[in-house]
Design an enzyme around this catalytic site. Sequence first.
Site, PDB file in Angstrom:
ATOM      1  N   ASP A  44       0.843  -1.199   0.000  1.00 16.88           N
ATOM      2  CA  ASP A  44       0.000   0.000   0.000  1.00 16.88           C
ATOM      3  C   ASP A  44       0.875   1.245   0.000  1.00 16.88           C
ATOM      4  O   ASP A  44       2.043   1.203   0.414  1.00 16.88           O
ATOM      5  CB  ASP A  44      -0.885   0.036   1.256  1.00 16.88           C
ATOM      6  CG  ASP A  44      -1.866  -1.122   1.285  1.00 16.88           C
ATOM      7  OD1 ASP A  44      -2.151  -1.685   0.218  1.00 16.88           O
ATOM      8  OD2 ASP A  44      -2.316  -1.460   2.398  1.00 16.88           O
TER       9      ASP A  44
HETATM   10  N1  URA Z   1      -1.186  -5.962   3.850  1.00 20.07           N
HETATM   11  C1  URA Z   1      -1.699  -4.709   3.860  1.00 20.07           C
HETATM   12  O1  URA Z   1      -2.735  -4.453   4.447  1.00 20.07           O
HETATM   13  N2  URA Z   1      -1.014  -3.754   3.199  1.00 20.07           N
HETATM   14  C2  URA Z   1       0.153  -3.962   2.567  1.00 20.07           C
HETATM   15  O2  URA Z   1       0.729  -3.041   1.999  1.00 20.07           O
HETATM   16  C3  URA Z   1       0.667  -5.270   2.575  1.00 20.07           C
HETATM   17  C4  URA Z   1      -0.017  -6.251   3.225  1.00 20.07           C
END
Ligand code: URA
Length: 264
Positions: free
Chosen positions: A124
């Site tokens: 993310d």
């Molecule tokens: N899980 C999440 O919620 N975000 C990420 O970036 C990676 C794994």
Amino acid sequence: MATEKQIRLDKFISEAAGLTRKDAKAVITKGRVSVGGEICKNSDRKVLVTEEICLDGVKLGAAEEFLYLMLHKPSGVVSATEDGRDRTVLDLVREREADETLSKEDLRYFVIGKRELFPVGRLDKDTEGLLLLTDDGELAHRLLSPKHHVDKVYAAKVSGTVPQDAAERFAEGIQVGKDYKALPAKLEVVSTDTQAECAEVKITLHEGKFHQVKRMCHEIGCEVTYLKRLSMGALVLDEALQPGEVRRLTEEEREQLCGEVKRQ
Ligand code: URA
């Protein structure tokens, strides 16, 4: 490239490192290229491809088919090759490669040139940590394939109280909304601050669905306030890399990673 043929140094560098001829000339002029251990700034020089030709101290050969980079992704950039709005991890890596104020050690020896690099999987925008970038589509496919179940380890800070049975629930497989039941995962509580009602946890997943850590934590009544990926299979984030820094994988790291998905 034929082995006995003599070719111009800039042509060799261009082919072996995947650079445009102009970029190849530029790295030669900057003194980043050596032939047989001696820096050579002359692009016209004729070389045999059997000679030891190095760029930033790394031997180049026709065999260098793919490039593998470890990025310590900082928060605020998106895991994409292009994005109309946000800065991407590819923008970041290219900016770093182009930064003339960085020393060879800072760059840790990588040249993207014309390669079509992409991130292996997504983190993310607000997640930090290990991100592999490569132009090896087959390896990326294997690493991401659900068949291979490559472990991903995350460090997270969560707000709320981690329930007593959280580790058991993770181990059984958490139901995520109405969407899916997660594969069994591991949750370890690293520390808790009961007064501030927050905790640090370590989570190991064997799959990689959208917002998965955040959504699984939400299911146990906690919200992720900070997330960092520490490892992906055998590949562990190099603690020496600061957020935003990138380096090539070592040969050992590359072999371990490739071996891991081939064996399964
Ligand atoms: N899980 C999440 O919620 N975000 C990420 O970036 C990676 C794994």
